[in-house]
Design a protein around this motif. Structure first.
Motif, PDB file in Angstrom:
ATOM      1  N   VAL A 150       0.851  -1.192   0.000  1.00 39.36           N
ATOM      2  CA  VAL A 150       0.000   0.000   0.000  1.00 39.36           C
ATOM      3  C   VAL A 150       0.886   1.242   0.000  1.00 39.36           C
ATOM      4  O   VAL A 150       1.913   1.289   0.685  1.00 39.36           O
ATOM      5  CB  VAL A 150      -0.922  -0.001   1.239  1.00 39.36           C
ATOM      6  CG1 VAL A 150      -1.879   1.184   1.198  1.00 39.36           C
ATOM      7  CG2 VAL A 150      -1.696  -1.314   1.336  1.00 39.36           C
ATOM      8  N   ASP A 151       0.488   2.255  -0.745  1.00 37.33           N
ATOM      9  CA  ASP A 151       1.247   3.506  -0.783  1.00 37.33           C
ATOM     10  C   ASP A 151       1.293   4.148   0.601  1.00 37.33           C
ATOM     11  O   ASP A 151       0.419   3.912   1.449  1.00 37.33           O
ATOM     12  CB  ASP A 151       0.602   4.495  -1.763  1.00 37.33           C
ATOM     13  CG  ASP A 151       0.744   4.056  -3.215  1.00 37.33           C
ATOM     14  OD1 ASP A 151       1.582   3.174  -3.482  1.00 37.33           O
ATOM     15  OD2 ASP A 151       0.007   4.597  -4.065  1.00 37.33           O
ATOM     16  N   ALA A 211       3.155   7.290   6.504  1.00 35.14           N
ATOM     17  CA  ALA A 211       2.034   6.509   7.031  1.00 35.14           C
ATOM     18  C   ALA A 211       1.235   5.908   5.884  1.00 35.14           C
ATOM     19  O   ALA A 211       1.127   6.479   4.796  1.00 35.14           O
ATOM     20  CB  ALA A 211       1.134   7.388   7.894  1.00 35.14           C
ATOM     21  N   MET A 212       0.653   4.748   6.132  1.00 33.22           N
ATOM     22  CA  MET A 212      -0.134   4.051   5.112  1.00 33.22           C
ATOM     23  C   MET A 212      -1.287   4.918   4.614  1.00 33.22           C
ATOM     24  O   MET A 212      -1.947   5.607   5.403  1.00 33.22           O
ATOM     25  CB  MET A 212      -0.667   2.730   5.674  1.00 33.22           C
ATOM     26  CG  MET A 212      -1.468   1.901   4.679  1.00 33.22           C
ATOM     27  SD  MET A 212      -2.140   0.368   5.400  1.00 33.22           S
ATOM     28  CE  MET A 212      -0.671  -0.652   5.477  1.00 33.22           C
ATOM     29  N   ASP A 213      -1.553   4.858   3.323  1.00 30.20           N
ATOM     30  CA  ASP A 213      -2.613   5.640   2.684  1.00 30.20           C
ATOM     31  C   ASP A 213      -3.905   4.820   2.677  1.00 30.20           C
ATOM     32  O   ASP A 213      -4.021   3.848   1.923  1.00 30.20           O
ATOM     33  CB  ASP A 213      -2.194   5.982   1.257  1.00 30.20           C
ATOM     34  CG  ASP A 213      -3.265   6.758   0.486  1.00 30.20           C
ATOM     35  OD1 ASP A 213      -4.347   7.025   1.054  1.00 30.20           O
ATOM     36  OD2 ASP A 213      -3.017   7.099  -0.685  1.00 30.20           O
ATOM     37  N   PRO A 214      -4.899   5.162   3.504  1.00 32.10           N
ATOM     38  CA  PRO A 214      -6.135   4.380   3.552  1.00 32.10           C
ATOM     39  C   PRO A 214      -6.886   4.363   2.229  1.00 32.10           C
ATOM     40  O   PRO A 214      -7.548   3.370   1.903  1.00 32.10           O
ATOM     41  CB  PRO A 214      -6.962   5.083   4.641  1.00 32.10           C
ATOM     42  CG  PRO A 214      -5.960   5.826   5.460  1.00 32.10           C
ATOM     43  CD  PRO A 214      -4.906   6.262   4.496  1.00 32.10           C
ATOM     44  N   GLY A 215      -6.792   5.446   1.458  1.00 32.32           N
ATOM     45  CA  GLY A 215      -7.467   5.488   0.168  1.00 32.32           C
ATOM     46  C   GLY A 215      -6.909   4.452  -0.793  1.00 32.32           C
ATOM     47  O   GLY A 215      -7.670   3.749  -1.490  1.00 32.32           O
ATOM     48  N   HIS A 216      -5.601   4.349  -0.863  1.00 36.17           N
ATOM     49  CA  HIS A 216      -4.995   3.337  -1.732  1.00 36.17           C
ATOM     50  C   HIS A 216      -5.281   1.935  -1.222  1.00 36.17           C
ATOM     51  O   HIS A 216      -5.505   1.009  -2.021  1.00 36.17           O
ATOM     52  CB  HIS A 216      -3.486   3.570  -1.835  1.00 36.17           C
ATOM     53  CG  HIS A 216      -2.825   2.692  -2.850  1.00 36.17           C
ATOM     54  ND1 HIS A 216      -1.690   1.960  -2.580  1.00 36.17           N
ATOM     55  CD2 HIS A 216      -3.155   2.426  -4.141  1.00 36.17           C
ATOM     56  CE1 HIS A 216      -1.346   1.275  -3.667  1.00 36.17           C
ATOM     57  NE2 HIS A 216      -2.212   1.543  -4.626  1.00 36.17           N
ATOM     58  N   LEU A 217      -5.314   1.761   0.095  1.00 32.06           N
ATOM     59  CA  LEU A 217      -5.681   0.467   0.668  1.00 32.06           C
ATOM     60  C   LEU A 217      -7.064   0.057   0.201  1.00 32.06           C
ATOM     61  O   LEU A 217      -7.278  -1.083  -0.242  1.00 32.06           O
ATOM     62  CB  LEU A 217      -5.635   0.542   2.200  1.00 32.06           C
ATOM     63  CG  LEU A 217      -6.201  -0.667   2.949  1.00 32.06           C
ATOM     64  CD1 LEU A 217      -5.356  -1.913   2.694  1.00 32.06           C
ATOM     65  CD2 LEU A 217      -6.296  -0.375   4.453  1.00 32.06           C
ATOM     66  N   THR A 277      11.519   4.432  10.990  1.00 38.22           N
ATOM     67  CA  THR A 277      11.457   5.829  11.455  1.00 38.22           C
ATOM     68  C   THR A 277      10.445   6.069  12.562  1.00 38.22           C
ATOM     69  O   THR A 277      10.256   7.213  12.976  1.00 38.22           O
ATOM     70  CB  THR A 277      11.097   6.754  10.283  1.00 38.22           C
ATOM     71  OG1 THR A 277       9.751   6.460   9.843  1.00 38.22           O
ATOM     72  CG2 THR A 277      12.055   6.598   9.108  1.00 38.22           C
ATOM     73  N   THR A 278       9.756   5.049  13.039  1.00 37.74           N
ATOM     74  CA  THR A 278       8.637   5.141  13.993  1.00 37.74           C
ATOM     75  C   THR A 278       7.451   5.919  13.423  1.00 37.74           C
ATOM     76  O   THR A 278       6.739   6.610  14.144  1.00 37.74           O
ATOM     77  CB  THR A 278       9.047   5.733  15.368  1.00 37.74           C
ATOM     78  OG1 THR A 278       9.520   7.074  15.217  1.00 37.74           O
ATOM     79  CG2 THR A 278      10.099   4.884  16.035  1.00 37.74           C
ATOM     80  N   ALA A 279       7.228   5.795  12.121  1.00 44.57           N
ATOM     81  CA  ALA A 279       6.018   6.353  11.517  1.00 44.57           C
ATOM     82  C   ALA A 279       4.792   5.649  12.101  1.00 44.57           C
ATOM     83  O   ALA A 279       4.868   4.498  12.547  1.00 44.57           O
ATOM     84  CB  ALA A 279       6.051   6.186  10.000  1.00 44.57           C
ATOM     85  N   ILE A 280       3.654   6.347  12.082  1.00 47.63           N
ATOM     86  CA  ILE A 280       2.419   5.819  12.679  1.00 47.63           C
ATOM     87  C   ILE A 280       1.316   5.803  11.633  1.00 47.63           C
ATOM     88  O   ILE A 280       0.937   6.846  11.086  1.00 47.63           O
ATOM     89  CB  ILE A 280       1.995   6.666  13.891  1.00 47.63           C
ATOM     90  CG1 ILE A 280       3.089   6.629  14.963  1.00 47.63           C
ATOM     91  CG2 ILE A 280       0.669   6.178  14.452  1.00 47.63           C
ATOM     92  CD1 ILE A 280       2.818   7.538  16.141  1.00 47.63           C
ATOM     93  N   ASP A 281       0.825   4.616  11.346  1.00 46.46           N
ATOM     94  CA  ASP A 281      -0.278   4.500  10.405  1.00 46.46           C
ATOM     95  C   ASP A 281      -1.572   4.989  11.047  1.00 46.46           C
ATOM     96  O   ASP A 281      -1.766   4.843  12.260  1.00 46.46           O
ATOM     97  CB  ASP A 281      -0.452   3.045   9.962  1.00 46.46           C
ATOM     98  CG  ASP A 281       0.685   2.561   9.074  1.00 46.46           C
ATOM     99  OD1 ASP A 281       1.327   3.397   8.427  1.00 46.46           O
ATOM    100  OD2 ASP A 281       0.922   1.334   9.027  1.00 46.46           O
ATOM    101  N   PRO A 282      -2.494   5.565  10.240  1.00 47.59           N
ATOM    102  CA  PRO A 282      -3.761   6.066  10.782  1.00 47.59           C
ATOM    103  C   PRO A 282      -4.735   4.920  11.068  1.00 47.59           C
ATOM    104  O   PRO A 282      -5.588   4.574  10.241  1.00 47.59           O
ATOM    105  CB  PRO A 282      -4.272   6.979   9.663  1.00 47.59           C
ATOM    106  CG  PRO A 282      -3.681   6.411   8.411  1.00 47.59           C
ATOM    107  CD  PRO A 282      -2.343   5.845   8.802  1.00 47.59           C
ATOM    108  N   VAL A 283      -4.601   4.340  12.233  1.00 48.80           N
ATOM    109  CA  VAL A 283      -5.368   3.140  12.571  1.00 48.80           C
ATOM    110  C   VAL A 283      -6.881   3.350  12.452  1.00 48.80           C
ATOM    111  O   VAL A 283      -7.577   2.481  11.901  1.00 48.80           O
ATOM    112  CB  VAL A 283      -4.983   2.634  13.975  1.00 48.80           C
ATOM    113  CG1 VAL A 283      -5.886   1.477  14.412  1.00 48.80           C
ATOM    114  CG2 VAL A 283      -3.518   2.203  13.993  1.00 48.80           C
TER     115      VAL A 283
END
Length: 475
Positions: free
Chosen positions: A201-202, A209-215, A241-247
Motif C-alpha cells: 500500500v502507498d 504513514a499508510m494511505d487508507p485510500g490506496h488500501l 522511522t517510527t512512523a504511525i499508520d492512521p489506525v
C-alpha cells in the motif's frame, strides 16, 4: 568430572554466575559497544570437537571471559543506540533464572497450572497498564498470550485471519506498506499465500504513514478479481522511522470490507503505559482484531517476551487447536482452562510470564512510566541539538525514543552524500564509543539513534552528539 551437578555445586557456581552478571552490568560502559571480532574469530578460538570427558565449570567461566565476551556486542551498553533497545533489567533476569530453574514446559494448563494462569493475569495487567480495550482481556472474548517475538505473533494473527476469511488455497491477500516490518511478508510466505499476494500500500510521502485510500482501492481490485482480502497490518511506530499508520481510518476500511486488522506496535506500543501517550491506541478498541507489542524492547523485560492480544480468540483456537491422545486430560476436556499450545506455532512453551511478572512488580506502573518518559525526553534533547546545528537535518517525526538525522554534506550530490554518511557511520561504530544504525527515507541515507537502554543517561547522549560532530569535523 562426571555425573550431575549437585545442589551444593549449583549453589556455589550459581552465586559466581550471578556475581559475574552483576559485575558485567556494572562495568559494561567500559567496554567497546560493538564487538571488534571479525568473521570466524570466535569459532576459531573454540575446540573443533566436543570434550570426551566433562570439565569443571570454572573452565566454562574462563572461556566465557576469554572467547565469548570479545565477540559480544553490548546491547546493555548505555551508548548502544543502533536498534530499538533489548532491555535486560535485574528483575527480568531473575525472573528468567526462576523460569529456567523450574524447567516448566507449559504446553497445556495441566502440565503446570501456574504457568498458564500467571500468564493470563500478567497479560491482563499489561493490557490495563497500556489502556487497551477490555475485550482483549483473557476473561473476556479475546485474550493475550506471550509469544517469542512480534514476527511469530504476526504469523499467528495471519493464520487466524485466514481461518476466519475462508476461501481456497492461494486466494488470500494481505496488505502492508513499504514501512511495514518484513516479518509480515515472511508470514505471508510461510502461510502459503503465494507469489504476489502480499500487497504494498502507498504511504504518505511526508509522514510515511499508510494511505487508507490506496488500501481501499487495492482491496476492491482484489475482491473483484476473485481474491480474498484477508489481513491488513497497520503499524504504530515503524522500525525504520517510527512512523504511525492512521489506525482509525485503516480500521474503517477493514470493517467495510470485512478484513482482519492486525496492529503492529512492537516497539512503540509500550509507550502507552504513559497516559499522555495513549493517543497511540486510537482506533484499536474499535477496529483491531489483533494487537502486538514487545515488552522485551522498551519495557525492561529481556528477550524474548512479545505479547499478542485478540479481540476474539475463537478463530485463533479453531485454526491452531489439535488434541492428540497423549495431551488429553480432564481439565482440557472440561473447556474451563486455557491451553496456550493453541495460541502459538510451537507446542512447547517456556514460563516467560515469570520475568514480565517480576518486572511489573518491581517497577510498578510509575517506574515503567519513568523509564519510557526518560527515553522520550532524551530523544527530544538529542533532536534539538541536531536541529540547532546547520550542518545536519533531523526528521521532524520522533514521538518516541528514536531520532533519524543526517549530515547535509553541502556541495555533494545525493549519491556521494549517502556514501559519505555511511562512511561516517562506519567510523563512529568502529570507534567503540557508540553504536548507530541507518535507514533510507525518501531514498536518502539517514542515521538512526535509538534511546532506551536502562543505563543510558543524559551524559551518554551528549557524549554521542559530541563524538558525531567531532568525527564530522575530521572529514
Amino acid at each position: 568430572m562426571s555425573g550431575h551437578m549437585t545442589p551444593e555445586e549449583f549453589r556455589a557456581y550459581g552465586k559466581r554466575v550471578v556475581d559475574w552478571v552483576a559485575d558485567y552490568l556494572a562495568s559494561v560502559e567500559s567496554r567497546p559497544v560493538r564487538s571488534p571480532a571479525g568473521p570466524g574469530d570466535v569459532r576459531s578460538a573454540l575446540p573443533a570437537h566436543p570434550p570426551e570427558e566433562g570439565e569443571p565449570y570454572d573452565a566454562v567461566l574462563a572461556d566465557l571471559e576469554r572467547i565469548v565476551l570479545p565477540g559480544i556486542t553490548h546491547w546493555q551498553h548505555p551508548s548502544f543506540f543502533a536498534y530499538f533497545p533489548a532491555n535486560a533489567s535485574g528483575p527480568a533476569i531473575l525472573g528468567d533464572l526462576l523460569s529456567s530453574g523450574l524447567g516448566v514446559q507449559g504446553m497445556v494448563w495441566a502440565t503446570s497450572p501456574a504457568c498458564t494462569e500467571l500468564e493470563t493475569v500478567v497479560v491482563d495487567w499489561l493490557a490495563e497498564l497500556l489502556g487497551l480495550p477490555g475485550h482483549f482481556r483473557t476473561d473476556a472474548a479475546g485474550g493475550g498470550v506471550i509469544q517469542d517475538s512480534a514476527s511469530s505473533a504476526s504469523l499467528v494473527a495471519l493464520l487466524a485471519a485466514r481461518h476466519r476469511a475462508g476461501g481456497g488455497p492461494g486466494r488470500h491477500a494481505i496488505y502492508v506498506s513499504s514501512q511495514t516490518h518484513s516479518s509480515l511478508e515472511r508470514a505471508g510466505r510461510i502461510a502459503g499465500l503465494g507469489t504476489g499476494r502480499v500487497r504494498s500500500v502507498d504511504v504518505d510521502p511526508r509522514t510515511l504513514a499508510m494511505d487508507p485510500g490506496h488500501l481501499d482501492s487495492l482491496i476492491r481490485e482484489d475482491a473483484a478479481a476473485g481474491l480474498v482480502p484477508t489481513l491488513v497490518c497497520a503499524t504504530v511506530g515503524t522500525t525504520s522511522t517510527t512512523a504511525i499508520d492512521p489506525v482509525p481510518r485503516i480500521g474503517a476500511v477493514c470493517r467495510e470490507h470485512g478484513v482482519w486488522l492486525h496492529v503492529d506496535a512492537a516497539y512503540a506500543g509500550v509507550a502507552a503505559v504513559c497516559p499522555e501517550r495513549r493517543w497511540i491506541n486510537d482506533g484499536v478498541a474499535e477496529f483491531a482484531d489483533s494487537y502486538v507489542t514487545n515488552p522485551h524492547k522498551w519495557l525492561l523485560t529481556n528477550f524474548d517476551c512479545s505479547v499478542l492480544w485478540f479481540a476474539d480468540r475463537v478463530p485463533l483456537v479453531e485454526t491452531l487447536s489439535t488434541l492428540p491422545e497423549y495431551l488429553r486430560n480432564a481439565a482440557t476436556l472440561s473447556g474451563e482452562v486455557i491451553d496456550y499450545r493453541d495460541w502459538q506455532i510451537p507446542l512447547g512453551r517456556r514460563f516467560r510470564a515469570l520475568k514480565l511478572w517480576s518486572v511489573i512488580r518491581w517497577y510498578g506502573a510509575e517506574g515503567l512510566r519513568e523509564h519510557v518518559r526518560l527515553g522520550i525526553a532524551l530523544a527530544d534533547e538529542f533532536a534539538a541539538l541536531v536541529r540547532a546545528d546547520e550542518r545536519f537535518e533531523v526528521l521532524d517525526h520522533h514521538p518516541f525514543g528514536l531520532v533519524c538525522f543526517r549530515p547535509l554534506w553541502n556541495g555533494l550530490g545525493a549519491e556521494e552524500a549517502d556514501e559519505a554518511t555511511l562512511a561516517l557511520l562506519d567510523r563512529l561504530n568502529d570507534s567503540g564509543e557508540l553504536y548507530l544504525s541507518h535507514t533510507r527515507v525518501h531514498g536518502r541515507v539517514m542515521l538512526r539513534l535509538a534511546i532506551g537502554a536502562p543505563a543510558t543517561e543524559r551524559r551518554h547522549v551528549r557524549a554521542a552528539w559530541d563524538r558525531i560532530r567531532a568525527e564530522l569535523d575530521r572529514r
